[in-house]
Write a protein that holds these residues in place. Structure first.
Motif, PDB file in Angstrom:
ATOM      1  N   PRO A  85       0.845  -1.209   0.000  1.00  0.00           N
ATOM      2  CA  PRO A  85       0.000   0.000   0.000  1.00  0.00           C
ATOM      3  C   PRO A  85       0.871   1.246   0.000  1.00  0.00           C
ATOM      4  CG  PRO A  85       0.048  -0.990   2.187  1.00  0.00           C
ATOM      5  CD  PRO A  85       0.779  -1.940   1.278  1.00  0.00           C
ATOM      6  N   ARG A  86       0.502   2.230  -0.846  1.00  0.00           N
ATOM      7  CA  ARG A  86       1.307   3.452  -0.933  1.00  0.00           C
ATOM      8  C   ARG A  86       0.578   4.676  -0.424  1.00  0.00           C
ATOM      9  NH1 ARG A  86       6.412   2.728  -3.298  1.00  0.00           N
ATOM     10  NH2 ARG A  86       6.572   4.926  -2.720  1.00  0.00           N
ATOM     11  N   LEU A  87      -0.740   4.762  -0.605  1.00  0.00           N
ATOM     12  CA  LEU A  87      -1.457   5.947  -0.135  1.00  0.00           C
ATOM     13  C   LEU A  87      -2.958   5.678  -0.051  1.00  0.00           C
ATOM     14  CD1 LEU A  87      -2.868   7.494  -2.825  1.00  0.00           C
ATOM     15  CD2 LEU A  87      -0.467   7.882  -3.309  1.00  0.00           C
ATOM     16  N   VAL A  88      -3.627   6.531   0.724  1.00  0.00           N
ATOM     17  CA  VAL A  88      -5.087   6.502   0.868  1.00  0.00           C
ATOM     18  C   VAL A  88      -5.662   7.759   0.230  1.00  0.00           C
ATOM     19  CG1 VAL A  88      -7.024   6.519   2.479  1.00  0.00           C
ATOM     20  CG2 VAL A  88      -4.986   5.193   3.015  1.00  0.00           C
ATOM     21  N   LEU A  89      -6.667   7.585  -0.636  1.00  0.00           N
ATOM     22  CA  LEU A  89      -7.377   8.718  -1.226  1.00  0.00           C
ATOM     23  C   LEU A  89      -8.719   8.838  -0.517  1.00  0.00           C
ATOM     24  CD1 LEU A  89      -6.696   7.982  -5.013  1.00  0.00           C
ATOM     25  CD2 LEU A  89      -5.527   9.655  -3.567  1.00  0.00           C
ATOM     26  N   PRO A  90      -8.879   9.826   0.376  1.00  0.00           N
ATOM     27  CA  PRO A  90     -10.125   9.934   1.149  1.00  0.00           C
ATOM     28  C   PRO A  90     -11.340  10.124   0.241  1.00  0.00           C
ATOM     29  CG  PRO A  90      -8.405  11.270   2.132  1.00  0.00           C
ATOM     30  CD  PRO A  90      -7.889  10.826   0.802  1.00  0.00           C
ATOM     31  N   ASP A  91     -12.329   9.249   0.409  1.00  0.00           N
ATOM     32  CA  ASP A  91     -13.630   9.347  -0.280  1.00  0.00           C
ATOM     33  C   ASP A  91     -13.502   9.304  -1.800  1.00  0.00           C
ATOM     34  OD1 ASP A  91     -15.458   9.752   2.027  1.00  0.00           O
ATOM     35  OD2 ASP A  91     -14.210  11.530   2.320  1.00  0.00           O
TER      36      ASP A  91
END
Length: 442
Positions: free
Chosen positions: A424-430
């Motif tokens: 996992p590299r990043l979270v994109l909120p919503d």
């Protein structure tokens, strides 16, 4: 009141005798919706292959077909009750198992996927929704040698720019920026104009005092709660073009219900202090094709910054995770100060379909592939490995995989991704129905 779109609907049984009926409806309908003959025939053949497959595997089942014009595309949506595992042949990696010299079983589905410009599979209980998409044909532009000049007169953002101005600005963005930072739609400016006209993409366009394009910025809403943007693309020196485009975007999205704003393709002209850094995606490691400067600089690869900005207070929500993903999510949410109730899911597999189906968005000129799950099956580990092997063989060096944490079945795939060499590299909120996690292979 006038109806802008006139969809065509048909209900029939999955039987071979109705193939000619589907051929006629799709071919004639697609032509009426503006597809050229070649494109209309490709969509017709894909629809024919799908009905033929259903007639063989789910004979007599009710099929609802809706043909819809989408401005820049035509969509054929099939709804039916059947085992979604049977659609595995639409996977990109299926070509290793199907074809001359190998099994010919499911060759029709393989062809249907390849003849479409895109397809999407969605499950609604026992009902399978399969959408085939064919885009209109557009003239493409290629980069031209160009040098930025000084802005002449005051730079201002144009309200409702005319199509010719959008076309010119798209071509200038292709000229001024490396391909990996350019919205893919800009390479076919006619498509960009129609996407803007349909509301599938919003455009902010700046001109200088002479009316010449000075800059461009675009954004879209992947969900009701988020906005993803590309740019700003600046074509002149001076005039504060980038700042004026960003302010125009902030004012526009403030009138929506979105709570999150993030970059999809952020250029170096962006005012970085207005955002938080979500993460960096390494793109174009050795093997990247195209988009490299003529002097060879950057041959070791580039990194794409993903930036984020809160638009209003986030009231929190629940998300699903696989145990292997929890530590990463906890760290990401703590950094972003986002309240999330993290629930774990780890499918034992007994209630899953037998086979998986993944979508694949490809940019071969950049060596970038983005995968997403449509159906998660008990073969998920093997399906992940097969896709990586196929994409790597085809020269893709940046393989991304996106999971929507609104769905437990998608979150559970994180285990297969980690075992398959993804991280996992990043979270994109919503960015989806809920938060989206982006994985990178290798």
């Amino acid at each position: 009141m006038q109806v802008r779109d006139h969809s065509v609907s048909l209900r029939l049984a999955a039987e071979a005798r109705f193939i000619l009926l589907v051929q006629g409806v799709v071919e004639q309908g697609a032509a009426a919706f503006g597809l050229d003959r070649g494109k209309a025939l490709r969509l017709t053949m894909a629809a024919e292959e799908l009905l033929s497959h259903l007639a063989e595997t789910s004979a007599g089942v009710a099929v609802d077909l809706t043909l819809t014009p989408g401005g820049w595309c035509v969509r054929a949506d099939f709804s039916f009750v059947a085992d979604p595992s049977d659609l595995w042949a639409m996977n990109l990696a299926a070509r290793e198992d199907i074809g001359p010299g190998r099994s010919m079983d499911r060759l029709g589905l393989l062809l249907a996927a390849r003849m479409s410009d895109g397809f999407e599979i969605r499950l609604d209980g026992r009902v399978v929704h399969l959408e085939l998409r064919q885009d209109h044909a557009y003239e493409a532009v290629t980069p031209r040698p160009v040098r930025a000049a000084d802005a002449r007169g005051e730079v201002r953002v144009v309200d409702d720019p005319e199509p010719a101005l959008i076309r010119e600005a798209c071509a200038l963005a292709v000229d001024h920026y490396p391909a990996h930072l350019v919205n893919e739609t800009f390479f076919t400016p006619g498509k960009a104009v129609q996407m803007a006209d349909r509301g599938d993409m919003t455009v902010a366009l700046a001109v200088d005092g002479t009316g010449a394009p000075a800059g461009l910025m675009t954004w879209r809403s992947p969900s009701e709660r988020s906005v993803g943007f590309c740019g700003p693309y600046v074509f002149v020196r001076g005039g504060g073009t980038a700042g004026k485009l960003e302010e125009w975007m902030f004012a526009a999205v403030a009138r929506t219900r979105a709570v999150s704003l993030f970059s999809e393709l952020a250029t170096a002209d962006l005012t970085a202090e207005n955002y938080e850094l979500l993460g960096r995606l390494p793109l174009g490691r050795p093997g990247l094709r195209g988009a490299m400067p003529a002097d060879g600089a950057g041959q070791e690869g580039v990194e794409l910054d993903i930036l984020f900005r809160h638009l209003r207070e986030d009231s929190g929500r629940a998300v699903w995770t696989h145990p292997a993903l929890r530590p990463f999510l906890e760290a990401a949410y703590d950094q972003l100060v986002l309240m999330r109730d993290i629930r774990e899911v780890d499918h034992a597999g007994a209630d899953l379909p037998e086979r998986s189906v993944f979508s694949a968005r490809l940019r071969p000129e950049l060596g970038i592939a983005t995968l997403a799950p449509m159906v998660a099956g008990r073969d998920a580990d093997q399906a992940v490995a097969d896709h990586v092997r196929t994409l790597t063989h085809d020269g893709y060096r940046s393989i991304l995989f996106r999971l929507d944490l609104a769905h437990g079945w998608q979150a559970a795939l994180a285990g297969s991704l980690v075992r398959g060499g993804f991280a996992p590299r990043l979270v994109l909120p919503d960015a989806g129905k809920s938060d989206m996690v982006v994985f990178l292979h290798g």
